[in-house]
Motif scaffolding. Sequence first.
Motif, short mmCIF file in Angstrom:
data_model
loop_
_atom_site.label_atom_id
_atom_site.label_comp_id
_atom_site.label_asym_id
_atom_site.label_seq_id
_atom_site.Cartn_x
_atom_site.Cartn_y
_atom_site.Cartn_z
N VAL A 1 25.27 37.34 42.97
CA VAL A 1 26.58 37.95 42.74
C VAL A 1 27.63 37.36 43.68
O VAL A 1 28.75 37.03 43.26
N ASP A 2 27.30 37.22 44.95
CA ASP A 2 28.26 36.68 45.92
C ASP A 2 28.66 35.25 45.57
O ASP A 2 29.82 34.86 45.68
N LEU A 3 27.67 34.44 45.17
CA LEU A 3 27.97 33.05 44.81
C LEU A 3 28.91 33.00 43.61
O LEU A 3 29.90 32.27 43.60
N CYS A 4 28.57 33.77 42.58
CA CYS A 4 29.41 33.77 41.38
C CYS A 4 30.80 34.34 41.67
O CYS A 4 31.81 33.83 41.18
N ALA A 5 30.85 35.40 42.51
CA ALA A 5 32.13 36.00 42.86
C ALA A 5 33.01 35.00 43.60
O ALA A 5 34.24 34.99 43.43
N ALA A 6 32.39 34.16 44.42
CA ALA A 6 33.16 33.14 45.15
C ALA A 6 33.85 32.20 44.17
O ALA A 6 35.04 31.88 44.32
N PHE A 7 33.13 31.75 43.15
CA PHE A 7 33.73 30.86 42.17
C PHE A 7 34.79 31.57 41.33
O PHE A 7 35.82 30.99 40.98
N LEU A 8 34.56 32.85 41.02
CA LEU A 8 35.57 33.61 40.26
C LEU A 8 36.86 33.70 41.05
O LEU A 8 37.96 33.59 40.49
N VAL A 9 36.76 33.93 42.36
CA VAL A 9 37.96 34.01 43.20
C VAL A 9 38.67 32.66 43.23
O VAL A 9 39.90 32.59 43.08
N PHE A 10 37.91 31.59 43.42
CA PHE A 10 38.51 30.24 43.43
C PHE A 10 39.25 29.97 42.12
O PHE A 10 40.40 29.50 42.12
N PHE A 11 38.59 30.26 40.99
CA PHE A 11 39.21 30.02 39.68
C PHE A 11 40.46 30.88 39.50
O PHE A 11 41.49 30.42 39.02
N ASN A 12 40.36 32.16 39.90
CA ASN A 12 41.44 33.11 39.62
C ASN A 12 42.65 32.96 40.52
O ASN A 12 43.78 33.29 40.12
N LEU A 13 42.45 32.45 41.73
CA LEU A 13 43.58 32.28 42.64
C LEU A 13 44.58 31.25 42.12
O LEU A 13 45.77 31.32 42.42
N VAL A 14 44.10 30.30 41.31
CA VAL A 14 45.00 29.27 40.76
C VAL A 14 46.08 29.89 39.89
O VAL A 14 47.28 29.69 40.13
N PRO A 15 45.72 30.68 38.84
CA PRO A 15 46.78 31.30 38.03
C PRO A 15 47.55 32.38 38.79
O PRO A 15 48.73 32.60 38.51
N LEU A 16 46.89 33.08 39.72
CA LEU A 16 47.60 34.11 40.48
C LEU A 16 48.80 33.52 41.22
O LEU A 16 49.87 34.13 41.27
N ILE A 17 48.61 32.35 41.80
CA ILE A 17 49.70 31.70 42.52
C ILE A 17 50.65 31.01 41.55
O ILE A 17 51.89 31.12 41.67
N ALA A 18 50.10 30.29 40.58
CA ALA A 18 50.94 29.52 39.65
C ALA A 18 51.79 30.41 38.75
O ALA A 18 52.90 30.03 38.37
N LEU A 19 51.28 31.59 38.40
CA LEU A 19 52.01 32.50 37.50
C LEU A 19 52.69 33.63 38.26
O LEU A 19 53.11 34.63 37.65
N PHE A 20 52.84 33.47 39.55
CA PHE A 20 53.45 34.52 40.36
C PHE A 20 54.85 34.88 39.89
O PHE A 20 55.26 36.04 39.94
N SER A 21 55.61 33.90 39.42
CA SER A 21 56.99 34.16 38.98
C SER A 21 57.03 35.17 37.84
O SER A 21 57.96 35.97 37.74
N HIS A 22 56.01 35.17 36.97
CA HIS A 22 55.95 36.14 35.87
C HIS A 22 55.72 37.55 36.41
O HIS A 22 56.34 38.52 35.94
N VAL A 23 54.83 37.66 37.39
CA VAL A 23 54.57 38.97 38.00
C VAL A 23 55.83 39.49 38.67
O VAL A 23 56.19 40.67 38.52
N LYS A 24 56.52 38.62 39.39
CA LYS A 24 57.75 39.03 40.09
C LYS A 24 58.83 39.44 39.09
O LYS A 24 59.57 40.40 39.33
N HIS A 25 58.90 38.72 37.96
CA HIS A 25 59.89 39.06 36.93
C HIS A 25 59.62 40.44 36.35
O HIS A 25 60.54 41.23 36.14
#
Length: 489
Positions: A442-466
């Motif tokens: 679970v920890d190994l998979c969760a690490a990869f999920l975080v890595f994958f998910n942080l990309v759109p979280l930062i890249a799409l931040f402007s939508h969240v702020k809007h």
Amino acid sequence: MRYIARNILLLNGERRRATVQTDLFLVRTVAKKAMELLSAIDNFLWSYPVAGLLLLAGAYYTVCLGFPQIRHFTRLLPTVLKGQKTKDGSVSGFSAFCATVGGQVGTGSLVGVASALAAGGPGAMFWMWVTALLGMAISFGEAVLGQVFRLKGEDGNYYGGAPYYMKQGLHNEVLATLYAITTVFAVGFCIAMIQNNSISSAVVEVVPVPKIIPGLFVGGIAALIVMGGVRRITDTASAIVPFMAGAYILITIAIVVMNMGQVPAMLADIFSSAFTGRAAAGGAVGYTMQQAFRNGVARGLFSNDAGNGGASAMHASAVVKHPGDQGLAAMLGTFITTILICSCTGFSILLTGAVSSGKDGINLVQAAFAATLGNAGNWIVLIAMILFGFTTLIADIFYGEASIRYLFKNDTERVVMGYKILAVVIVVMGSVLSLPLLWTLVDLCAAFLVFFNLVPLIALFSHVKHVLKDYDTQLRDGNKEPEWKENQI
């Protein structure tokens, strides 16, 4: 001749047995080495790379969104309560919130806390709190992105989540596919197995039966619910979550009151151990700051899903007037699961001294409750584990389903049904597997999920702020129930 022939047969038999024993030894050796390698990778990733990036992303969201978890704190509960019903019978914001909390509050708030304290000491509690406070802002962003970039399924329900906003928002199908595949394995299978494993472990602690028996029973009930689709899952969670969370908090408050004299020392130990670690002395177990940080952040994430994108799938299914409403619901869910319920579990373990009992997982929680409440404590934790773990289990299977729907565009319903059947079978198998092995996976998979998910979280931040800016503007203009126009983004 018969004597010689018999000796030859016996000799051949001994050789075969020796060969089998050698083969078994080799298999065990390879399995042990593989486990050691996975554990080493797991510890490296969570020591600082994943945990550090997760906290930095939480700080970025918190500051750049203007501390929404503080500014809107008094609106969290009223916003969730107002969304209890929908006119067309679709998934309401309240139902999605209950299902999400049910998915977060399971083993993460009981087994996860126990494992964090057993491996990281009292200081792990501090880092769980930090993860939750910063994670509230991330949870807001994930829920908003889930709402904005969702799609309507053939059954009339909305489906979304991280793979959807990776593809619809980032236009990155490769990243979305990798995330979806990892989610099916990590959440739909491995994390769901931990739920049944913990439920079965709690049962056998008070009832002398093989673990597979409660495992089969839980798997059967789960099958009845998950086969009914997302509405049956959210309806079930809406009926169970408010009761179970309230009852558990009240019982743990009673334990804290019974041990009130030790509270100041416990709090001092939590804060001091978070930054200095604690050396072994007088038979006590020693912990390092790195162990406290690693286990606190990892188990904090496991308890509230902030950063791994998992809960966004359930939030995307809700029908609400404004994505900001579901963003506030997501923040409340993170607050309840980690700040409230995880703290209740952690305080019970630390105040009763059960952390030094040598037990781990749900049995450590049972030892803590039994220390104050006697044998009744074992039964209380058993009931809590059944309710908490079960709602988490069915939510985990749904998260896997959302990713399956993304991966398979053709003949979707047949593939989804096949996935559900396989998931239930695997969940039953999980009841008898090794808990350390499951945590490592679970920890190994969760690490990869975080890595994958942080990309759109930062890249799409402007939508969240809007979205948040639009929500705040409508509130300032006197609109107590902001409404969102679908074509705003």
